[in-house]
Design an enzyme around this catalytic site. Structure first.
Site, short mmCIF file in Angstrom:
data_model
loop_
_atom_site.label_atom_id
_atom_site.label_comp_id
_atom_site.label_asym_id
_atom_site.label_seq_id
_atom_site.Cartn_x
_atom_site.Cartn_y
_atom_site.Cartn_z
N GLY A 252 0.81 -1.20 0.00
CA GLY A 252 0.00 0.00 0.00
C GLY A 252 0.85 1.25 0.00
N ALA A 253 1.89 1.23 0.85
CA ALA A 253 2.78 2.38 0.96
C ALA A 253 4.05 1.94 1.67
CB ALA A 253 2.10 3.52 1.73
N GLU A 255 7.35 3.55 4.13
CA GLU A 255 7.72 4.68 4.98
C GLU A 255 9.13 5.18 4.80
OE1 GLU A 255 8.38 0.94 7.64
OE2 GLU A 255 6.98 1.57 6.09
N ASN A 256 9.72 5.08 3.60
CA ASN A 256 11.06 5.61 3.37
C ASN A 256 11.18 6.98 4.02
OD1 ASN A 256 11.43 3.43 1.34
ND2 ASN A 256 10.03 4.69 0.14
N HIS A 288 -0.46 6.63 8.84
CA HIS A 288 0.31 5.42 9.19
C HIS A 288 1.77 5.60 8.80
CE1 HIS A 288 0.70 0.90 9.54
NE2 HIS A 288 1.76 1.19 8.78
N GLU A 289 2.01 6.01 7.55
CA GLU A 289 3.39 6.14 7.09
C GLU A 289 4.12 7.26 7.83
OE1 GLU A 289 4.45 3.73 5.32
OE2 GLU A 289 2.40 2.98 5.12
N GLU A 311 4.94 -1.86 12.81
CA GLU A 311 3.63 -1.88 12.16
C GLU A 311 2.46 -1.79 13.14
OE1 GLU A 311 3.58 -1.24 9.24
OE2 GLU A 311 5.57 -1.81 8.57
#
Length: 846
Positions: A252-253, A255-256, A288-289, A311
């Site tokens: 989905g995504a 988090e870099n 979330h990210e 997570e």
């Protein structure tokens, strides 16, 4: 076999990385210099798919061995101590959305390409030699050259420092794990803003989308950073926060740090085509990210067995953040509907993983991303912990945790220690039973001889081995005079009648607000009392009654027929939460109902009666000023009303379709999937499927694509179904990232299930090649486990997948799926007759 930890022989301090990337040839030339502390005269670095031309240590060419099996390059450096090891190598862009890979899209019929990265969990090694372990934090000096064209830009974790002859040089990163390095280049449009503290925030996407689609994510990102800086009492540590929507993206995504990447449907919001649900979904993904920028990036788990630290926490904080930013959305209702429901269902199967689970090999890492456990259950445990501690102590403990461990690595106990220090509570003792044990308890509440007896034991759906596990269960009751925790197997509280009088005679319920990870089996008068007061209960408590009774029936503790009998108590509900619980229960009951049977007619009648008042109240048209709950509820009500064969609903759905048939995207977004589905069901037209697929290919609206793909899967035409399945091989029609979803739509429908299952088996080798390592790969194991319900399908599933149990990335999912199908088959066999009778009886009475 346990994998070697390469940090034990080499501790990196800094990477100097130069990459020369050619999109046309898909070739990469790399030069990397890694400075660090060598603890042995022979050291190894992770590398996969890299072809080395030269390796140097102490400025001298040195010998090396490429070990493909262990994904390593072994370098003989001759002495220990601080050293710089440099590499020259070549590689290729990958085709599986891992490492450095291309994303494809079209603008006005012209095919274009972006280049992006995905390095979590252990894919940085596909881009550059590294100590590709979360504990091996270092700084990174990144420089990238590429076949730059007019309009191209490049973004990365840090701002661009300078551009020398087409070489883009970025500022040195802060100390971070290798899996967080990222860059994206190509033709991107963007919008930017700033937080109150001066952090520059940008939203980026291809020109296939309108610029307006960037406004919502940009606003949410800015406000989320501001919220987290205040809540964590810790500043965002980087100069910018970029948010980039990629046309091809595995999960989905991601988090870099400072350069977050997304699947387009998870970030972009077209203001003309957005439902309240899509806005809420995008907002929670972004939140979330951004939660990860502190919890996961600033402070990182030491090894993958503590992935839940990343997570579970971020999944909890996305709801905390959105509840603060958009209180009218009532996001904790969404939490109960999605996260709690998902966790309770998955975690009831014997053999499920615990939140914290040992990882010995990178191939096992993919199994840890079980969304129902690491994300949903883990976040549910964090919600429980936050309630137990109180929000003030929870936030203060996090601030201490970040201050103490910033730019470092931790294990779970480090978090418990910080929270305990602030709160004065033994957090580790409270949480260990929840994090380290699989499953959860059912708390049985009954009154015997004026004594309230509360007992706990592990809850199983299907067969399970009771190992005597116990949990520290927060009772969270609406009564005074009861203990806070149930830590033993059983507690007896005498004088029930007097206790009830003391609490004004109201019905007892436990787990207030659905904030702890267990269910309750109320016996006898306790259940009768609760149901007699159902109209006056909080919506979340009503939802819990439906949720818990459904699970108890699924486990065979009670009969599904008993659950059918309580449905009339919920005919007057206007709450989105309660009606969603009702809808989820109806979906479970559909398992027992044969298509085109007398029972189906009775069931359709029952469903229509349950939703009749809300259909009359909400209708088809959105009303100015209506609540977010009503806007979300309309789709459920219309779907169930159409299922009931309501003539008025079917006529209106067809009329709406006729009005918009020349521009299907113009159907109001909140009812569009309902209308699209109904037209396929009504006409069963192959020509209409063709129209939907042509629209699917042309549109850039990702949510609309999902709706179209779900609708075409309803066709009852074997030839068309075969064509749909064959189209999955054409990436110009269905992108690899979308195959699993599109295939599942066909698998879950009875008419197309056999064809979808046969297609999977026939194409397994190509799926493995195309998606192996991708986060959607094990969906082809999990989805049949969630769907199959006959003994024949169970036998077929076992015959196909049991020989694949040696695949560590699939083993747990296969074993879980077999147990789930076995339990479902047994449940239907044992309860079908009673459920059919109950449905018929209640439909006549209601």
């Amino acid at each position: 076999m346990a994998v070697k930890r390469l940090i034990e022989t080499f501790v990196p301090e800094n990477y100097k990385i130069f990459l020369d990337i050619d999109r046309k040839t898909k070739k990469i030339k790399g030069q990397v210099a890694i400075t660090g502390e060598a603890k042995d005269t022979v050291v190894a670095f992770h590398a996969k798919g890299l072809h080395f031309n030269k390796v140097r240590a102490f400025s001298v060419d040195t010998n090396f061995i490429e070990n493909e099996e262990d994904e390593e390059i072994v370098v003989k450096i001759g002495e220990t101590g601080r050293v710089t090891v440099s590499f020259e190598y070549e590689a290729e862009l990958t085709d599986n959305m891992m490492g450095i890979y291309p994303s494809y899209y079209e603008v006005n019929g012209e095919k274009k390409m972006l280049i992006g990265t995905q390095f979590e969990s252990h894919f940085a090694r596909q881009a550059f030699p590294s100590i590709d372990e979360p504990e091996a934090k270092a700084t990174f000096d990144l420089s990238v050259k590429f076949d730059e064209e007019e309009g191209d830009i490049i973004v990365s974790n840090m701002p661009e420092l300078l551009n020398i002859n087409g070489i883009h040089v970025f500022e040195r990163t802060v100390k971070m794990s290798s899996y967080l390095l990222a860059f994206v280049f190509g033709e991107l449009q963007y919008k930017k803003g700033k937080t109150k503290s001066g952090v520059e925030v940008g939203a980026f996407a291809t020109k296939a989308h309108s610029q307006a689609a960037l406004d919502f994510p940009l606003d949410i990102a800015i406000r989320s950073i501001e919220f987290y800086e205040d809540y964590y009492q810790t500043p965002y540590p980087l100069p910018h926060s970029w948010h980039i929507a990629l046309p091809d993206f595995s999960s989905g995504a991601m988090e870099n740090w400072g350069c977050i990447t997304y699947r387009e449907v998870c970030m972009l919001v077209d203001p003309e085509n957005a439902t309240i649900q899509s806005k809420q979904y995008v907002a929670t993904v972004i939140a979330h990210e951004l939660a990860h920028q502190w919890f996961g990036d600033l402070v990182t788990m030491q090894w993958w067995d503590d992935l839940w630290l990343n997570e579970s926490f971020a999944n909890n904080m996305e709801y905390v953040c959105m509840d603060a930013l958009e209180p009218s959305w009532n996001v904790w209702e969404s939490f109960s509907i999605s996260e709690a429901n998902m966790a309770l269902n998955r975690d009831a199967t014997d053999g499920v993983q615990s939140v914290h689970v040992e990882v010995t090999h990178p191939d096992e890492i993919g199994t840890l991303f079980d969304p129902a456990i690491v994300y949903a259950k883990g976040s549910r445990l964090m919600v429980m912990l936050r309630k137990w501690l109180g929000d003030e102590d929870f936030a203060a403990g996090l601030a201490l945790y970040f201050k103490r461990h910033q730019y470092g690595n931790t294990v779970g106990d480090n978090l418990w220690d910080a929270l305990a220090e602030v709160s004065g509570k033994d957090v580790a003792a409270f949480m260990h039973s929840w994090v380290n044990q699989p499953g959860y308890p059912v708390v049985t509440a009954e009154v015997v001889d004026d004594t309230l007896i509360l007992s706990q034991k592990q809850f199983f759906v299907g067969e399970g081995v009771d190992k005597g596990r116990l949990w520290n269960v927060p009772l969270n009751t609406n009564w005074t005079g009861l203990p806070d925790l149930l830590s033993s197997e059983k507690v007896e509280i005498p004088g029930f009648a007097a206790l009830k009088t003391k609490n004004n005679g109201k019905a007892l319920f436990l787990n207030d607000a659905n904030m702890a990870h267990y269910i309750i089996d109320y016996k006898g008068a306790l259940l009768t009392d609760l149901l007699s007061e159902v109209e006056s209960l909080e919506n979340v408590t009503k939802f819990q009654i439906l949720q818990d009774r459904k699970l108890l029936a699924k486990a065979g503790v009670i009969s599904y027929a008993d659950v059918v009998n309580i449905l009339p108590s919920f005919t007057n509900e206007e709450s989105y939460l309660v009606n969603t619980g009702l809808s989820q229960l109806i979906s479970e009951l559909e398992l027992f109902v044969d298509e085109d049977s007398e029972t189906e007619k009775a069931f359709q009648s029952l469903v229509g009666k349950l939703f009749a008042k809300n259909y009359a109240r909400l209708g088809w048209d959105k009303v100015a000023g209506e609540s977010a709950g009503d806007e979300s509820l309309r789709g459920i009500v219309l779907s169930k009303t159409l299922y009931s064969e309501n003539a008025d609903a079917k006529t209106k759905a067809s009329q709406i379709f006729a009005t918009h048939k020349e521009n299907l995207a113009s159907i109001p977004a909140d009812i569009r999937p309902i209308v699209l589905n109904n037209e396929i069901k009504t006409t069963n037209s192959a020509e209409l499927v063709k129209t939907y697929r042509e629209t699917y290919i042309k549109t850039s609206l990702q949510e609309f694509k999902r709706e179209l793909e779900g609708a075409v899967a309803l066709i009852k035409d074997e030839k068309v179904i075969a064509e749909l399945l064959e189209s999955f091989k054409n990436a110009d029609i269905v992108k690899p990232q979308d195959i699993a979803f599109s295939w599942f739509y066909l698998l879950r429908n009875d008419f197309s299930q056999d064809a979808a299952w046969a297609w999977e088996k026939a194409n397994w080798a190509s799926l493995e090649e195309k998606l192996g390592g991708d986060m959607s790969y094990d969906k082809f194991v999990i989805y049949p486990g969630n769907t199959f319900k006959t003994a024949d399908k169970l036998a077929e599933y076992k015959a196909f997948f049991e020989p694949k149990l040696e695949n560590q990335g699939l083993k747990r999912s296969i074993e879980m799926a077999i147990k789930q199908i076995t339990a479902r088959v047994a449940l239907i066999d044992s309860q079908k007759a009673a459920v059919d009778k109950a449905i018929t009886d209640i439909a006549e009475k209601l």
